[in-house]
Design a protein around this motif. Structure first.
Motif, PDB file in Angstrom:
ATOM      1  N   ARG A  25       0.827  -1.210   0.000  1.00 58.26           N
ATOM      2  CA  ARG A  25       0.000   0.000   0.000  1.00 58.26           C
ATOM      3  C   ARG A  25       0.859   1.257   0.000  1.00 58.26           C
ATOM      4  N   ARG A  26       1.979   1.218   0.741  1.00 60.18           N
ATOM      5  CA  ARG A  26       2.892   2.366   0.719  1.00 60.18           C
ATOM      6  C   ARG A  26       3.482   2.564  -0.670  1.00 60.18           C
ATOM      7  N   TRP A  27       3.842   1.475  -1.333  1.00 60.90           N
ATOM      8  CA  TRP A  27       4.366   1.542  -2.694  1.00 60.90           C
ATOM      9  C   TRP A  27       3.330   2.131  -3.644  1.00 60.90           C
ATOM     10  N   ARG A  28       2.072   1.690  -3.519  1.00 66.89           N
ATOM     11  CA  ARG A  28       1.011   2.218  -4.368  1.00 66.89           C
ATOM     12  C   ARG A  28       0.862   3.737  -4.189  1.00 66.89           C
ATOM     13  N   ARG A  29       0.868   4.177  -2.932  1.00 63.82           N
ATOM     14  CA  ARG A  29       0.688   5.615  -2.670  1.00 63.82           C
ATOM     15  C   ARG A  29       1.864   6.427  -3.193  1.00 63.82           C
ATOM     16  N   ALA A  30       3.086   5.935  -2.944  1.00 61.32           N
ATOM     17  CA  ALA A  30       4.266   6.659  -3.407  1.00 61.32           C
ATOM     18  C   ALA A  30       4.308   6.716  -4.924  1.00 61.32           C
ATOM     19  N   TYR A  31       3.955   5.629  -5.568  1.00 54.41           N
ATOM     20  CA  TYR A  31       3.940   5.563  -7.027  1.00 54.41           C
ATOM     21  C   TYR A  31       2.914   6.535  -7.600  1.00 54.41           C
ATOM     22  N   ALA A  32       1.736   6.571  -7.007  1.00 52.44           N
ATOM     23  CA  ALA A  32       0.699   7.491  -7.488  1.00 52.44           C
ATOM     24  C   ALA A  32       1.141   8.941  -7.329  1.00 52.44           C
ATOM     25  N   ARG A  33       1.777   9.259  -6.183  1.00 50.09           N
ATOM     26  CA  ARG A  33       2.243  10.628  -5.965  1.00 50.09           C
ATOM     27  C   ARG A  33       3.296  11.037  -6.983  1.00 50.09           C
ATOM     28  N   ALA A  34       4.098  10.081  -7.412  1.00 48.59           N
ATOM     29  CA  ALA A  34       5.198  10.395  -8.327  1.00 48.59           C
ATOM     30  C   ALA A  34       4.709  10.930  -9.664  1.00 48.59           C
ATOM     31  N   PHE A  35       3.457  10.639 -10.034  1.00 49.57           N
ATOM     32  CA  PHE A  35       2.953  11.070 -11.338  1.00 49.57           C
ATOM     33  C   PHE A  35       1.877  12.145 -11.218  1.00 49.57           C
ATOM     34  N   ARG A  36       1.817  12.793 -10.067  1.00 50.56           N
ATOM     35  CA  ARG A  36       0.853  13.883  -9.903  1.00 50.56           C
ATOM     36  C   ARG A  36       1.128  14.989 -10.909  1.00 50.56           C
ATOM     37  N   GLY A  37       0.052  15.528 -11.467  1.00 57.49           N
ATOM     38  CA  GLY A  37       0.172  16.642 -12.395  1.00 57.49           C
ATOM     39  C   GLY A  37       0.418  16.246 -13.836  1.00 57.49           C
ATOM     40  N   LEU A  38       0.593  14.949 -14.113  1.00 55.53           N
ATOM     41  CA  LEU A  38       0.816  14.484 -15.478  1.00 55.53           C
ATOM     42  C   LEU A  38      -0.432  13.770 -16.000  1.00 55.53           C
ATOM     43  N   VAL A  39      -0.641  13.879 -17.287  1.00 57.45           N
ATOM     44  CA  VAL A  39      -1.732  13.146 -17.931  1.00 57.45           C
ATOM     45  C   VAL A  39      -1.129  11.868 -18.508  1.00 57.45           C
ATOM     46  N   VAL A  40      -1.364  10.756 -17.812  1.00 55.02           N
ATOM     47  CA  VAL A  40      -0.813   9.469 -18.212  1.00 55.02           C
ATOM     48  C   VAL A  40      -1.941   8.447 -18.202  1.00 55.02           C
ATOM     49  N   ASP A  41      -1.951   7.580 -19.208  1.00 53.04           N
ATOM     50  CA  ASP A  41      -2.982   6.555 -19.300  1.00 53.04           C
ATOM     51  C   ASP A  41      -2.990   5.691 -18.034  1.00 53.04           C
ATOM     52  N   ALA A  42      -4.134   5.648 -17.373  1.00 52.39           N
ATOM     53  CA  ALA A  42      -4.227   4.959 -16.079  1.00 52.39           C
ATOM     54  C   ALA A  42      -3.961   3.465 -16.209  1.00 52.39           C
ATOM     55  N   TYR A  43      -4.422   2.858 -17.294  1.00 52.66           N
ATOM     56  CA  TYR A  43      -4.226   1.421 -17.489  1.00 52.66           C
ATOM     57  C   TYR A  43      -2.744   1.102 -17.644  1.00 52.66           C
TER      58      TYR A  43
END
Length: 220
Positions: A155-173
């Motif tokens: 869960r920590r990895w998921r949160r850190a990974y999501a934060r790393a791409f804040r502000g970018l438009v990237v395909d979620a899949y």
């Protein structure tokens, strides 16, 4: 001997023994010594991946009965080890990677994951995972507290990974697929460097980051 439910609450509350009783100063010192010994043995690799709860107790200078009193069983011990390692933060040393292009961020994520694997927590977690059951269902049933701690790491990895791409438009899949790939890919390269190899590991790391960034930036 299975620990009672209160013994699993040390993540947010005071340290408790396997019976749910609050530890005194001596108990805390013993607990810290056992956990520290286990981490050291896992991280240094001197036992060839054959670290056991009995060996940890012996090296820490405590009896098996003391270990049971503190942790309940081997599941409680490994869960406590993972809880302690998770509190150090070394495995996710990239909480503020949230600026730059996709390629720049991916390069920094790969480097940070590499640094995490090369840390004491990283080596200890890798060694511990090699000791655990391969079947996820069987592992979860046999070591429920250890499984929950590994879930916390995920869960920590998921949160850190999501934060790393804040502000970018990237395909979620595509982003989600990469999240599954990255730890295994970086870990594979990390292991490769310790073998007889003709692979240029620095180049391989760079290509990994560039290839993933290209995949994320691809537009159909």
């Amino acid at each position: 001997m299975k620990p009672t439910d209160p013994a699993s609450r040390s993540v947010t509350g005071p340290a408790l023994n396997a019976h749910g009783a609050r530890l005194n100063r001596r108990g805390l010192e013993t607990r810290a010594r056992v956990i520290g010994t286990a981490i050291g043995m896992l991280a240094d690799g001197e036992h060839g991946g054959e670290v056991s709860a009995n060996l940890v107790a012996k090296r820490a200078g405590v009896t098996w009965g003391t270990l049971q009193h503190q942790f309940g069983d081997v599941d409680g011990l490994w869960a406590a080890v993972l809880e302690e390692l998770g509190s150090r933060g070394d495995m996710l040393p990239w909480q503020d990677i949230d600026d730059g292009s996709v390629a720049e961020r991916m390069s920094r994520i790969v480097d940070a994951l590499w640094s995490g694997l090369d840390s004491t927590p990283g080596r200890a977690v890798a060694a511990l995972r090699s000791l655990l059951l391969r079947s996820t269902a069987e592992f979860t049933e046999t070591y429920p507290r250890t499984a929950e701690q590994l879930n916390r790491w995920d869960r920590r990895w998921r949160r850190a990974y999501a934060r790393a791409f804040r502000g970018l438009v990237v395909d979620a899949y595509r982003l989600e697929r990469v999240r599954h790939l990255l730890p295994a890919a970086v870990h594979g390269l990390y292991l490769e460097q310790h073998l007889s190899t003709y692979t240029d590991i620095d180049d391989a790391r760079a290509v990994l980051a560039e290839s993933i960034a290209g995949y994320l930036n691809h537009r159909d």
